[in-house]
Design an enzyme around this catalytic site. Structure first.
Site, PDB file in Angstrom:
ATOM      1  N   ASP A  68     -16.262 -44.301  33.432  1.00  0.00           N
ATOM      2  CA  ASP A  68     -17.267 -43.339  33.594  1.00  0.00           C
ATOM      3  C   ASP A  68     -17.300 -42.483  32.341  1.00  0.00           C
ATOM      4  O   ASP A  68     -16.522 -41.430  32.196  1.00  0.00           O
ATOM      5  CB  ASP A  68     -16.999 -42.432  34.834  1.00  0.00           C
ATOM      6  CG  ASP A  68     -18.377 -41.432  35.100  1.00  0.00           C
ATOM      7  OD1 ASP A  68     -19.122 -41.292  34.306  1.00  0.00           O
ATOM      8  OD2 ASP A  68     -18.111 -40.779  36.254  1.00  0.00           O
ATOM      9  N   VAL A  69     -18.416 -42.483  31.508  1.00  0.00           N
ATOM     10  CA  VAL A  69     -18.404 -41.978  30.128  1.00  0.00           C
ATOM     11  C   VAL A  69     -18.568 -40.506  30.285  1.00  0.00           C
ATOM     12  O   VAL A  69     -18.426 -39.523  29.216  1.00  0.00           O
ATOM     13  CB  VAL A  69     -19.257 -42.461  29.254  1.00  0.00           C
ATOM     14  CG1 VAL A  69     -18.787 -43.813  28.781  1.00  0.00           C
ATOM     15  CG2 VAL A  69     -20.690 -42.572  29.632  1.00  0.00           C
ATOM     16  N   ASN A  95     -24.073 -45.790  24.343  1.00  0.00           N
ATOM     17  CA  ASN A  95     -25.575 -46.428  24.739  1.00  0.00           C
ATOM     18  C   ASN A  95     -25.788 -46.208  26.030  1.00  0.00           C
ATOM     19  O   ASN A  95     -26.789 -46.274  26.567  1.00  0.00           O
ATOM     20  CB  ASN A  95     -25.527 -48.126  24.489  1.00  0.00           C
ATOM     21  CG  ASN A  95     -26.429 -48.723  25.305  1.00  0.00           C
ATOM     22  OD1 ASN A  95     -27.656 -48.906  24.660  1.00  0.00           O
ATOM     23  ND2 ASN A  95     -26.387 -49.390  26.288  1.00  0.00           N
ATOM     24  N   TYR A 162     -35.374 -36.283  30.342  1.00  0.00           N
ATOM     25  CA  TYR A 162     -35.046 -37.461  29.565  1.00  0.00           C
ATOM     26  C   TYR A 162     -35.257 -36.899  28.109  1.00  0.00           C
ATOM     27  O   TYR A 162     -34.531 -37.347  27.141  1.00  0.00           O
ATOM     28  CB  TYR A 162     -35.559 -38.514  29.751  1.00  0.00           C
ATOM     29  CG  TYR A 162     -35.340 -39.687  29.058  1.00  0.00           C
ATOM     30  CD1 TYR A 162     -34.170 -40.563  29.356  1.00  0.00           C
ATOM     31  CD2 TYR A 162     -35.916 -40.445  28.094  1.00  0.00           C
ATOM     32  CE1 TYR A 162     -33.884 -41.640  28.542  1.00  0.00           C
ATOM     33  CE2 TYR A 162     -35.852 -41.423  27.341  1.00  0.00           C
ATOM     34  CZ  TYR A 162     -34.859 -42.171  27.833  1.00  0.00           C
ATOM     35  OH  TYR A 162     -34.535 -43.407  26.787  1.00  0.00           O
ATOM     36  N   LYS A 166     -32.525 -36.821  25.053  1.00  0.00           N
ATOM     37  CA  LYS A 166     -32.432 -37.744  23.822  1.00  0.00           C
ATOM     38  C   LYS A 166     -32.727 -36.699  22.401  1.00  0.00           C
ATOM     39  O   LYS A 166     -32.298 -37.016  21.420  1.00  0.00           O
ATOM     40  CB  LYS A 166     -33.523 -38.778  23.855  1.00  0.00           C
ATOM     41  CG  LYS A 166     -33.038 -39.769  25.123  1.00  0.00           C
ATOM     42  CD  LYS A 166     -31.893 -40.294  24.828  1.00  0.00           C
ATOM     43  CE  LYS A 166     -31.583 -41.487  25.910  1.00  0.00           C
ATOM     44  NZ  LYS A 166     -30.400 -42.197  25.387  1.00  0.00           N
TER      45      LYS A 166
END
Length: 258
Positions: A68-69, A95, A162, A166
């Site tokens: 779980d990053v 990613n 989102y 980003k």
């Protein structure tokens, strides 16, 4: 060294997060074909192990590791496990990501925090932990998967969280590149446009009017496919991009030119 030799990744180890399927899987495949050992880091171990088995047929060592990053402890354990298994970390592709289409006035703070945690905080966590390894090695390449949504505001869907996450990835990329160039670490980002993957295929096939509007706004009039990120991923991972850091590469069919 010949031009093609600069793309050779034999003897190197690459971690790709969220690589069990889709864009991550395609990029992992490209690096494996260039000779790199690969770590498929994902929370979906069933899919990750299937991908690892598939890519191992290329001939390099490929292993799946659960992570779980968004969890620093798990990210640290991942780094330690990779070092125990392969002895080094040369490439990190951040990613993993998620998206939700919600109007600003209707968005729950929990949803905002989740998107920031997965899309932005995880990039910081993984980059910091793996970056420490690369600093000791005095070399490395980190590739952050941003989005054209970090450069423009998408329409007609509402996805402010989102977009902001980003955009944060892009600025984090530039900041890491600035601080770590002296350690021989290059940090770049890829900003894909609308891509048709296993997960998004039903969306493209079932949302006619919205998808048609996206395509009308794109010079190439079509979505991208995962294999169309393989070349840029290999370029940034390899010595062929030795003078490239802090850059953002839009792979979007021309969407952001208008």
């Amino acid at each position: 060294m010949s031009v093609m030799d600069k793309f050779d990744l034999r003897g190197r180890c690459s971690i790709v997060t969220g690589a069990a399927m889709g864009l991550g899987k395609a990029m992992a495949e490209a690096l494996a074909e260039a000779g790199s050992d690969i770590v498929i880091a994902d929370i979906n171990m069933e899919a990750a192990e299937a991908t690892a088995a598939e890519l191992s047929r290329i001939g390099t060592r490929v292993t799946a590791m659960r992570c779980d990053v968004t969890n620093p402890d798990q990210a640290e354990q991942l780094s330690e496990s990779v070092l125990e298994t392969f002895g080094r970390i040369d490439v990190l592709i951040n990613n993993a990501g998620i998206a939700k289409h919600v109007k600003i006035e209707d968005m729950k703070i929990e949803d905002w925090r989740t998107i920031m945690d997965v899309n932005l905080n995880s990039v910081f966590i993984m980059s910091q932990i793996v970056g420490r390894v690369m600093i000791r090695q005095k070399r490395g390449s980190i590739i952050n998967i941003a989005s054209m949504s970090g450069l423009i505001v998408n329409t007609p869907q509402c996805q402010c969280a989102y977009n902001v996450s980003k955009a944060g990835v892009i600025m984090l990329t530039k900041s890491l590149a600035s601080e770590w160039a002296e350690h021989g670490i290059r940090v770049n980002s890829i900003a894909p446009g609308y891509m048709k993957t296993e997960l998004t295929r039903p969306y493209f096939e079932g949302n006619g009017e919205m998808v048609q509007r996206w395509m009308d706004l794109s010079p190439m009039k079509r979505p991208g496919t995962p294999d169309e990120l393989q070349g840029i991923a290999l370029y940034l991972a390899s010595d062929s991009s030795s003078f490239v850091t802090g850059a953002v590469f839009s792979i979007d069919g021309g969407y952001t030119v208008w």
